[in-house]
Design a protein around this motif. Structure first.
Motif, PDB file in Angstrom:
ATOM      1  N   VAL A 193     -10.511   5.659  30.688  1.00 59.19           N
ATOM      2  CA  VAL A 193     -10.107   7.035  30.408  1.00 59.19           C
ATOM      3  C   VAL A 193      -8.793   7.323  31.120  1.00 59.19           C
ATOM      4  N   ALA A 194      -7.873   7.917  30.379  1.00 57.69           N
ATOM      5  CA  ALA A 194      -6.578   8.315  30.942  1.00 57.69           C
ATOM      6  C   ALA A 194      -6.295   9.756  30.538  1.00 57.69           C
ATOM      7  N   SER A 248     -12.711  18.211  30.597  1.00 59.03           N
ATOM      8  CA  SER A 248     -12.385  17.295  31.691  1.00 59.03           C
ATOM      9  C   SER A 248     -13.604  16.693  32.382  1.00 59.03           C
ATOM     10  N   PRO A 249     -14.627  17.490  32.759  1.00 59.11           N
ATOM     11  CA  PRO A 249     -15.787  16.883  33.419  1.00 59.11           C
ATOM     12  C   PRO A 249     -16.538  15.873  32.535  1.00 59.11           C
ATOM     13  N   VAL A 250     -16.525  16.093  31.238  1.00 60.24           N
ATOM     14  CA  VAL A 250     -17.178  15.163  30.312  1.00 60.24           C
ATOM     15  C   VAL A 250     -16.460  13.816  30.349  1.00 60.24           C
ATOM     16  N   LEU A 251     -15.133  13.845  30.320  1.00 56.84           N
ATOM     17  CA  LEU A 251     -14.362  12.605  30.343  1.00 56.84           C
ATOM     18  C   LEU A 251     -14.421  11.947  31.714  1.00 56.84           C
ATOM     19  N   ASP A 252     -14.436  12.750  32.767  1.00 59.19           N
ATOM     20  CA  ASP A 252     -14.594  12.187  34.117  1.00 59.19           C
ATOM     21  C   ASP A 252     -15.923  11.445  34.228  1.00 59.19           C
ATOM     22  N   MET A 290     -10.307  15.545  39.071  1.00 60.02           N
ATOM     23  CA  MET A 290     -10.265  14.358  38.240  1.00 60.02           C
ATOM     24  C   MET A 290     -10.913  13.206  38.996  1.00 60.02           C
ATOM     25  N   SER A 291     -11.672  12.435  38.297  1.00 61.45           N
ATOM     26  CA  SER A 291     -12.375  11.284  38.864  1.00 61.45           C
ATOM     27  C   SER A 291     -11.386  10.186  39.260  1.00 61.45           C
ATOM     28  N   ASN A 292     -11.758   9.410  40.273  1.00 65.79           N
ATOM     29  CA  ASN A 292     -10.936   8.266  40.675  1.00 65.79           C
ATOM     30  C   ASN A 292     -10.880   7.205  39.587  1.00 65.79           C
TER      31      ASN A 292
END
Length: 108
Positions: A56-57, A40-44, A1-3
C-alpha cells in the motif's frame, strides 16, 4: 499512517510501481479531505494485515499534483491497483471496507 504504508512521490512513483512484486494499491488523497481520512484506516489495516499479499502506498495530491494529473485523478480519494506496473483497477470515493476490497480484487 501505518509504518507498512509507503509514501509515494513524483520522484519515487515509477520505481515503486516497476519494482512491485505483489499488487500495489495507491491511495491518492489529501489531508483536508474527510472521505480520504475515512478510507485511510482501512488501507492502513490492509497493509498491516496482509503484507505478503499486497503493498500500500499513498500519494498526497497537494504535494504531488503531477501524479494526480498523470493518472487523471479528478476526485479524491482515488485508489488505484497496479499489477506488473500497470493500473488494473480504480476506485473513486470512500466505500465500506468490504466493498472497497472487493472492487480492488483483494477479498480475503
Amino acid at each position: 499512517m501505518s509504518n507498512a504504508v509507503i509514501t509515494a512521490t513524483e520522484q519515487s512513483f515509477d520505481a515503486l510501481t516497476a519494482n512491485a512484486t505483489k499488487p500495489l494499491v495507491v491511495d491518492f488523497w489529501a489531508p483536508w479531505c474527510q472521505p480520504c481520512l475515512r478510507v485511510s484506516p482501512v488501507l492502513d489495516a490492509l497493509a498491516e494485515e496482509r503484507p505478503d499479499a499486497v503493498q500500500v502506498a499513498k500519494v498526497n495530491v497537494d504535494e504531488n499534483p503531477g501524479l494526480a494529473r498523470r493518472f487523471n485523478v479528478q476526485g479524491i480519494p482515488t485508489i488505484l491497483r497496479f499489477d506488473g506496473g500497470k493500473e488494473t483497477r480504480r476506485v473513486v470515493g470512500a466505500l465500506p471496507k468490504a466493498t472497497l476490497l472487493a472492487q480492488l480484487g483483494l477479498n480475503a
